[in-house]
Scaffold this motif. Structure first.
Motif, PDB file in Angstrom:
ATOM      1  N   ILE A 142       0.821  -1.206   0.000  1.00 10.51           N
ATOM      2  CA  ILE A 142       0.000   0.000   0.000  1.00 10.51           C
ATOM      3  C   ILE A 142       0.860   1.263   0.000  1.00 10.51           C
ATOM      4  O   ILE A 142       0.367   2.369  -0.272  1.00 10.51           O
ATOM      5  N   VAL A 143       2.155   1.091   0.250  1.00 12.06           N
ATOM      6  CA  VAL A 143       3.062   2.248   0.196  1.00 12.06           C
ATOM      7  C   VAL A 143       3.099   2.848  -1.209  1.00 12.06           C
ATOM      8  O   VAL A 143       3.364   4.043  -1.379  1.00 12.06           O
ATOM      9  N   ASN A 144       2.841   2.023  -2.237  1.00  7.98           N
ATOM     10  CA  ASN A 144       2.803   2.562  -3.598  1.00  7.98           C
ATOM     11  C   ASN A 144       1.622   3.516  -3.750  1.00  7.98           C
ATOM     12  O   ASN A 144       1.769   4.632  -4.273  1.00  7.98           O
ATOM     13  N   LEU A 145       0.456   3.093  -3.285  1.00 11.22           N
ATOM     14  CA  LEU A 145      -0.722   3.969  -3.304  1.00 11.22           C
ATOM     15  C   LEU A 145      -0.461   5.229  -2.493  1.00 11.22           C
ATOM     16  O   LEU A 145      -0.841   6.330  -2.902  1.00 11.22           O
ATOM     17  N   GLU A 146       0.172   5.074  -1.338  1.00 10.66           N
ATOM     18  CA  GLU A 146       0.457   6.210  -0.463  1.00 10.66           C
ATOM     19  C   GLU A 146       1.242   7.288  -1.201  1.00 10.66           C
ATOM     20  O   GLU A 146       0.940   8.484  -1.105  1.00 10.66           O
ATOM     21  N   LYS A 147       2.253   6.882  -1.983  1.00 11.52           N
ATOM     22  CA  LYS A 147       3.062   7.856  -2.712  1.00 11.52           C
ATOM     23  C   LYS A 147       2.239   8.569  -3.777  1.00 11.52           C
ATOM     24  O   LYS A 147       2.370   9.790  -3.977  1.00 11.52           O
ATOM     25  N   HIS A 148       1.371   7.838  -4.451  1.00 11.76           N
ATOM     26  CA  HIS A 148       0.530   8.474  -5.472  1.00 11.76           C
ATOM     27  C   HIS A 148      -0.412   9.509  -4.848  1.00 11.76           C
ATOM     28  O   HIS A 148      -0.633  10.587  -5.421  1.00 11.76           O
ATOM     29  N   PRO A 199      -7.467  13.938  -3.458  1.00 12.47           N
ATOM     30  CA  PRO A 199      -7.791  12.695  -4.167  1.00 12.47           C
ATOM     31  C   PRO A 199      -8.809  11.840  -3.417  1.00 12.47           C
ATOM     32  O   PRO A 199      -8.924  11.901  -2.189  1.00 12.47           O
ATOM     33  N   VAL A 200      -9.543  11.046  -4.191  1.00 10.45           N
ATOM     34  CA  VAL A 200     -10.472  10.048  -3.659  1.00 10.45           C
ATOM     35  C   VAL A 200     -10.012   8.688  -4.177  1.00 10.45           C
ATOM     36  O   VAL A 200      -9.726   8.540  -5.367  1.00 10.45           O
ATOM     37  N   VAL A 201      -9.937   7.699  -3.309  1.00  6.35           N
ATOM     38  CA  VAL A 201      -9.503   6.362  -3.717  1.00  6.35           C
ATOM     39  C   VAL A 201     -10.698   5.535  -4.156  1.00  6.35           C
ATOM     40  O   VAL A 201     -11.696   5.419  -3.437  1.00  6.35           O
ATOM     41  N   ALA A 202     -10.599   4.973  -5.367  1.00  7.19           N
ATOM     42  CA  ALA A 202     -11.585   4.000  -5.857  1.00  7.19           C
ATOM     43  C   ALA A 202     -10.946   2.627  -5.757  1.00  7.19           C
ATOM     44  O   ALA A 202     -10.053   2.295  -6.549  1.00  7.19           O
ATOM     45  N   LEU A 203     -11.355   1.844  -4.775  1.00  7.66           N
ATOM     46  CA  LEU A 203     -10.833   0.489  -4.634  1.00  7.66           C
ATOM     47  C   LEU A 203     -11.637  -0.411  -5.561  1.00  7.66           C
ATOM     48  O   LEU A 203     -12.765  -0.799  -5.249  1.00  7.66           O
ATOM     49  N   ASN A 204     -11.062  -0.709  -6.708  1.00  9.46           N
ATOM     50  CA  ASN A 204     -11.759  -1.474  -7.744  1.00  9.46           C
ATOM     51  C   ASN A 204     -11.823  -2.941  -7.322  1.00  9.46           C
ATOM     52  O   ASN A 204     -10.796  -3.605  -7.186  1.00  9.46           O
ATOM     53  N   ALA A 205     -13.023  -3.430  -7.116  1.00 10.29           N
ATOM     54  CA  ALA A 205     -13.221  -4.754  -6.520  1.00 10.29           C
ATOM     55  C   ALA A 205     -12.945  -5.883  -7.511  1.00 10.29           C
ATOM     56  O   ALA A 205     -13.304  -5.807  -8.686  1.00 10.29           O
ATOM     57  N   CYS A 256      -7.143   4.156   4.903  1.00  8.40           N
ATOM     58  CA  CYS A 256      -7.579   5.433   4.331  1.00  8.40           C
ATOM     59  C   CYS A 256      -8.237   6.317   5.395  1.00  8.40           C
ATOM     60  O   CYS A 256      -7.978   7.526   5.467  1.00  8.40           O
ATOM     61  N   ALA A 257      -9.073   5.723   6.221  1.00  9.39           N
ATOM     62  CA  ALA A 257      -9.760   6.496   7.254  1.00  9.39           C
ATOM     63  C   ALA A 257      -8.775   7.121   8.232  1.00  9.39           C
ATOM     64  O   ALA A 257      -8.940   8.281   8.646  1.00  9.39           O
ATOM     65  N   ASP A 258      -7.725   6.385   8.585  1.00 11.81           N
ATOM     66  CA  ASP A 258      -6.708   6.907   9.502  1.00 11.81           C
ATOM     67  C   ASP A 258      -5.977   8.115   8.924  1.00 11.81           C
ATOM     68  O   ASP A 258      -5.416   8.931   9.677  1.00 11.81           O
ATOM     69  N   ARG A 259      -5.973   8.253   7.614  1.00 13.07           N
ATOM     70  CA  ARG A 259      -5.254   9.348   6.940  1.00 13.07           C
ATOM     71  C   ARG A 259      -6.203  10.385   6.351  1.00 13.07           C
ATOM     72  O   ARG A 259      -5.791  11.218   5.541  1.00 13.07           O
ATOM     73  N   ASN A 260      -7.470  10.300   6.741  1.00 11.22           N
ATOM     74  CA  ASN A 260      -8.486  11.250   6.283  1.00 11.22           C
ATOM     75  C   ASN A 260      -8.601  11.259   4.759  1.00 11.22           C
ATOM     76  O   ASN A 260      -8.732  12.309   4.132  1.00 11.22           O
ATOM     77  N   ILE A 261      -8.542  10.075   4.172  1.00 11.98           N
ATOM     78  CA  ILE A 261      -8.650   9.917   2.716  1.00 11.98           C
ATOM     79  C   ILE A 261     -10.003   9.279   2.399  1.00 11.98           C
ATOM     80  O   ILE A 261     -10.356   8.239   2.965  1.00 11.98           O
ATOM     81  N   LYS A 262     -10.758   9.895   1.525  1.00 10.73           N
ATOM     82  CA  LYS A 262     -12.042   9.336   1.105  1.00 10.73           C
ATOM     83  C   LYS A 262     -11.789   8.087   0.259  1.00 10.73           C
ATOM     84  O   LYS A 262     -10.951   8.096  -0.635  1.00 10.73           O
ATOM     85  N   MET A 263     -12.534   7.008   0.539  1.00 16.54           N
ATOM     86  CA  MET A 263     -12.353   5.757  -0.208  1.00 16.54           C
ATOM     87  C   MET A 263     -13.691   5.072  -0.403  1.00 16.54           C
ATOM     88  O   MET A 263     -14.523   5.034   0.511  1.00 16.54           O
ATOM     89  N   ALA A 264     -13.902   4.552  -1.609  1.00 13.83           N
ATOM     90  CA  ALA A 264     -15.124   3.802  -1.895  1.00 13.83           C
ATOM     91  C   ALA A 264     -14.770   2.491  -2.570  1.00 13.83           C
ATOM     92  O   ALA A 264     -13.931   2.449  -3.475  1.00 13.83           O
ATOM     93  N   LEU A 265     -15.400   1.406  -2.114  1.00 12.38           N
ATOM     94  CA  LEU A 265     -15.286   0.133  -2.822  1.00 12.38           C
ATOM     95  C   LEU A 265     -16.127   0.245  -4.089  1.00 12.38           C
ATOM     96  O   LEU A 265     -17.308   0.589  -4.032  1.00 12.38           O
TER      97      LEU A 265
END
Length: 555
Positions: A357-363, A374-380, A396-405
């Motif tokens: 997940i460190v790769n996503l973190e850098k992006h 940014p908003v993360v779309a976790l493509n199922a 994502c929640a711990d870093r205040n990042i919006k995320m949707a499955l």
């Protein structure tokens, strides 16, 4: 037992509406629609009078892997989700290239129940734009060689011609060729080569021009080589910019199609993001902004490539700012970036997700540097487990990042409604978009800024050849152009094997190529090629046509 359908089979079973109906729903005047059959059309943008005002949602991704991320699928599904919520929306995409279609990557029309139609026609020849771009590029090559054959009044040095021929197919054999063999009547012998069409400067100019007049002016600025005294020679010097623009007069009009759910889609222009700037045309994006309140568009590969170029090259030229950014991520990709082998991805591995997940973190860090949240779309995927998804959700929640499955491949727009609602929250907030660097910086400083701030590298090393080219760029006054990095898509480094989030590395710039018509400097890194090759088992091996003329095996 659940029936498994390929993307092509889903597309064939979908109801497709006449393109006139789609155009009417989009508010396109009848006189602006030029039908190409029943389900495709060109749009005469000169007959659309509204000013561009729609908000742009940019879709990008974490670093791609062989497992696939589904960025185009999410882009299409998100637009359908906005439509389900009652928003006036259009999607703007790049055109597929036959190179990846017949090679390894596949097409560019989305997948599952989040596709644009008619997918087989779009993935093959579509409305002929790439053929027109190829023809214009190669016409220029013919004009150059003809000029030299007939006395060379411009004093062009054949050893310093930088313009290459192109074709829209992966063909490594054509990277380096000799032309003009066979005696005085066959031309002047010289070294030449081919690029793939999507790497052509004509493609870049096509996508970065605002209208046909701007296109002609930008073509005129293209540098095709140098004289014996090393002065640049342009298309304007040859006097053929009008002829080249004429070849592109129909291609420059954006193409209207539709998603499976009937959302209007503009597909226009298709530069690769690892060797070019990776965004669809300004004309298409701004046309969509004239017609819709929300425009969903994408940039190629990860945020380090297409998204960075969208921000630093396209946005300024188009006069737009992204109002929200979606980052597509998958559990599978995180596992691979965490060191999990491709054949082990189906097994639950929360530790692998945690490591990758460190790769996503850098992006995400990259995109926040541009002042847009940014908003993360976790493509199922069906192999994802509840524990793996919960880990990403909590991270994502711990870093205040919006995320949707996101489940648009399986459910279409309904699978993207949660994502659309989160994006609308961002759209309602004021963003503070800014490019990464000032254009007044020296070229080497722009490159260093990208390497250090976007890739996370320590420094930049310039080859001896690149150092000489820096001097040429400065001497000709081209140093105020933005930089278009040509780099592997698989890593933040110039080594595709260094996945995850590498640190402590340098990027080597082996060559700098001024694209004076497109208005940027291409910086070649690593072993990146402007003419790719086909894989050992190309996708073409699975393709066929049946007795009724229907495509078979096209994804």
């Amino acid at each position: 037992m659940t029936e498994y359908l390929s993307d092509l089979e889903i597309a064939k079973r979908s109801r497709i509406r006449p393109i006139s109906s789609i155009a009417e729903e989009a508010g396109i005047p009848f006189g602006a629609v030029e039908p190409y059959g029943f389900y495709k059309a060109k749009i005469d943008t000169a007959k659309i009078n509204a000013k561009p005002s729609g908000k742009v949602v940019l879709v990008t991704a974490m670093s791609p892997t062989p497992a696939g991320e589904g960025k185009s699928t999410v882009t299409v599904g998100l637009s359908d989700a906005f439509r389900q919520l009652g928003d006036q929306v259009m999607v703007a995409l790049r055109e597929p290239s036959l190179g990846p279609v017949f090679g390894m990557k596949g097409g560019a029309t989305g997948g599952g129940y989040a596709q644009v139609l008619p997918m087989e026609e779009i993935n093959l020849h579509f409305n002929g734009d790439l053929h027109a771009i190829t023809t214009a590029n190669n016409a220029l090559a013919a004009f150059i060689d003809n000029h030299i054959y007939h006395g060379n009044p411009l004093n062009i040095d054949p050893r310093r011609i930088t313009w290459k021929r192109v074709m829209d197919m992966n063909d490594r054999t054509l990277r380096e060729v000799i032309v003009g063999l066979g005696g005085p009547f066959k031309g002047v012998p010289r070294e030449d080569g081919f690029d793939i069409t999507v790497a052509s400067e004509i493609m870049a100019v096509f996508c970065l021009s605002r209208d046909i007049h701007d296109l002609k002016e930008n073509i005129a600025k293209i540098t095709i080589g140098y004289t014996y005294d090393k002065s640049p020679v342009t298309v304007k010097d040859l006097g053929v910019e009008g002829a080249l623009a004429l070849i592109l007069k129909d291609a420059i009009k954006p193409n209207l199609v539709q998603t499976i759910e009937g959302t209007p889609a503009l597909i226009h222009g298709g530069p690769f993001a690892n060797i070019a700037h990776g965004c669809n045309s300004i004309i298409a994006t701004n046309t969509a902004r004239r017609l819709a309140d929300i425009v969903v568009t994408e940039s190629g590969f990860g945020s380090d490539l297409g998204a960075e170029k969208f921000m630093d090259i396209k946005a300024g030229r188009a006069g737009l700012e992204p109002a929200a950014i979606v980052v597509v991520a998958t559990i599978r990709a995180m596992k691979m970036h965490g060191g999990v082998a491709k054949d082990q991805l189906k097994a639950e591995n929360v530790d692998g997700v945690k490591a990758g997940i460190v790769n996503l973190e850098k992006h995400l860090e990259n995109l926040r540097q541009f002042g847009v949240e940014p908003v993360v779309a976790l493509n199922a995927f069906v192999t994802d487990t509840e524990a793996e998804v919960d880990f990403v959700r909590n991270w994502c929640a711990d870093r205040n990042i919006k995320m949707a499955l996101t489940e648009v491949w399986k459910k279409g727009g309904a699978g993207g409604v949660e994502l659309a609602r989160l994006v609308k929250e961002v759209l309602a907030e004021k963003q503070n978009f800014k490019p990464l660097y000032e254009l007044e910086l020296p070229v080497e400083e722009k490159i260093r800024t990208i390497v250090q701030k976007i890739y996370g590298g320590d420094n930049v090393v310039f080859s001896d050849s690149a150092k000489k080219q820096l001097n040429t760029i400065k001497d000709n006054g081209w140093d105020n152009y933005p930089v278009c990095m040509a780099k592997t898509q698989y890593s933040f480094t110039d080594d595709p094997k260094k996945i995850g989030r590498p640190t402590g590395f340098e990027i080597t710039i082996r060559e700098l190529i001024p694209k004076t018509g497109a208005g940027f400097i291409v910086a070649l890194t690593g072993d990146i090629m402007t003419m790719p090759g086909l894989p050992k088992q190309p996708a073409a091996l699975n393709m066929d046509i049946d007795a009724n003329g229907n495509a078979v095996g096209l994804f």
